[in-house]
Write an enzyme that holds these catalytic residues in place. Structure first.
Site, PDB file in Angstrom:
ATOM      1  N   CYS A   8      17.645   3.644 -10.059  1.00  0.00           N
ATOM      2  CA  CYS A   8      17.339   2.457  -9.262  1.00  0.00           C
ATOM      3  C   CYS A   8      16.936   1.280 -10.139  1.00  0.00           C
ATOM      4  O   CYS A   8      16.499   1.455 -11.276  1.00  0.00           O
ATOM      5  CB  CYS A   8      16.231   2.779  -8.265  1.00  0.00           C
ATOM      6  SG  CYS A   8      16.236   1.704  -6.815  1.00  0.00           S
ATOM      7  N   ASP A 129       7.708   8.132  -2.135  1.00  0.00           N
ATOM      8  CA  ASP A 129       7.377   7.430  -3.367  1.00  0.00           C
ATOM      9  C   ASP A 129       5.869   7.462  -3.581  1.00  0.00           C
ATOM     10  O   ASP A 129       5.103   7.676  -2.646  1.00  0.00           O
ATOM     11  CB  ASP A 129       7.855   5.971  -3.254  1.00  0.00           C
ATOM     12  CG  ASP A 129       7.958   5.267  -4.595  1.00  0.00           C
ATOM     13  OD1 ASP A 129       7.699   5.896  -5.636  1.00  0.00           O
ATOM     14  OD2 ASP A 129       8.309   4.072  -4.598  1.00  0.00           O
TER      15      ASP A 129
END
Length: 215
Positions: A8, A129
């Protein structure tokens, strides 16, 4: 069977190509203007065109207007969108591609919240996360044992937050996720990937056989 890997916060063509060559399954392109990994539309479209046939290109958005998200999907050729802000379940639909809903995990209550998104709109995947300040990319881990509470949730789960080439294999063994997601853990600086770290991360993650019994 090996875990899927999403790299990412890619901002450069050379990093995108290196990630695909190393075996990445997906790239994440960040459309959050306050992020140091933010990419403009034209650059994002260029990065997306590096996608191999089976690869995925995920647009990452934070509390963004649905109209803007739909425009980015069309203009950049995104194959999925990741909602990484405070979007409620009813906002996770109508983009024409699958939705990954990201949630910051501080404790069991956040895992319970994650369950509320399953079956809502177009949510096809959950991403857990660490609870870093802001909206991701802070390199903060969370209690991986909490992932077990989602084993029966019915959609794939991605694990993110503080993952590095040095701990990703441990994370995969501990959580048995569908995939792992990394941004800061393979960077030389925000938005600039360390190609050798990307290769090491993917190699370490995929070396774990998810079919092996845990001892």
């Amino acid at each position: 069977m090996s875990v899927r890997v999403k790299i990412c916060g890619v901002t450069r063509l050379e990093d995108a190509r290196a990630a695909w060559d190393a075996g990445a399954d997906a790239l994440g392109l960040n459309f959050y203007p306050r992020s140091p990994r933010y990419v403009e539309t034209a650059k994002a479209a260029e990065l997306a065109r590096t996608r191999p046939g089976l690869g995925a290109v995920v647009g990452v958005f934070v509390n963004e207007s649905p109209d803007i998200i739909r425009a980015k999907v069309r203009e950049c050729g995104l194959t999925a969108v990741q909602l990484h802000g405070d979007e409620p379940p009813e906002a996770c639909m109508g983009f024409g591609v699958p939705v990954i809903k990201a949630l910051r995990v501080r404790g069991p209550e956040d895992v319970a919240k994650a369950r509320s998104y399953v079956g809502s709109g177009d949510v096809a995947t959950l991403l857990l996360d660490g609870a870093a300040p802001g909206y991701g990319g802070g390199g903060v881990t969370f209690d991986w044992s909490l992932v077990a509470q989602l084993v029966d949730v019915g959609v794939p789960v991605l694990v993110a937050g503080g993952l590095t080439p040095g701990n990703v294999a441990e994370a995969v063994r501990a959580t048995r996720p569908y995939g792992v997601d990394v941004a800061s853990g393979v960077e030389a600086s925000p938005g600039i990937k360390d190609v050798e770290a990307v290769r090491s991360f993917i190699r370490a993650a995929k070396a774990v056989n998810l079919w092996e019994r845990q001892t």
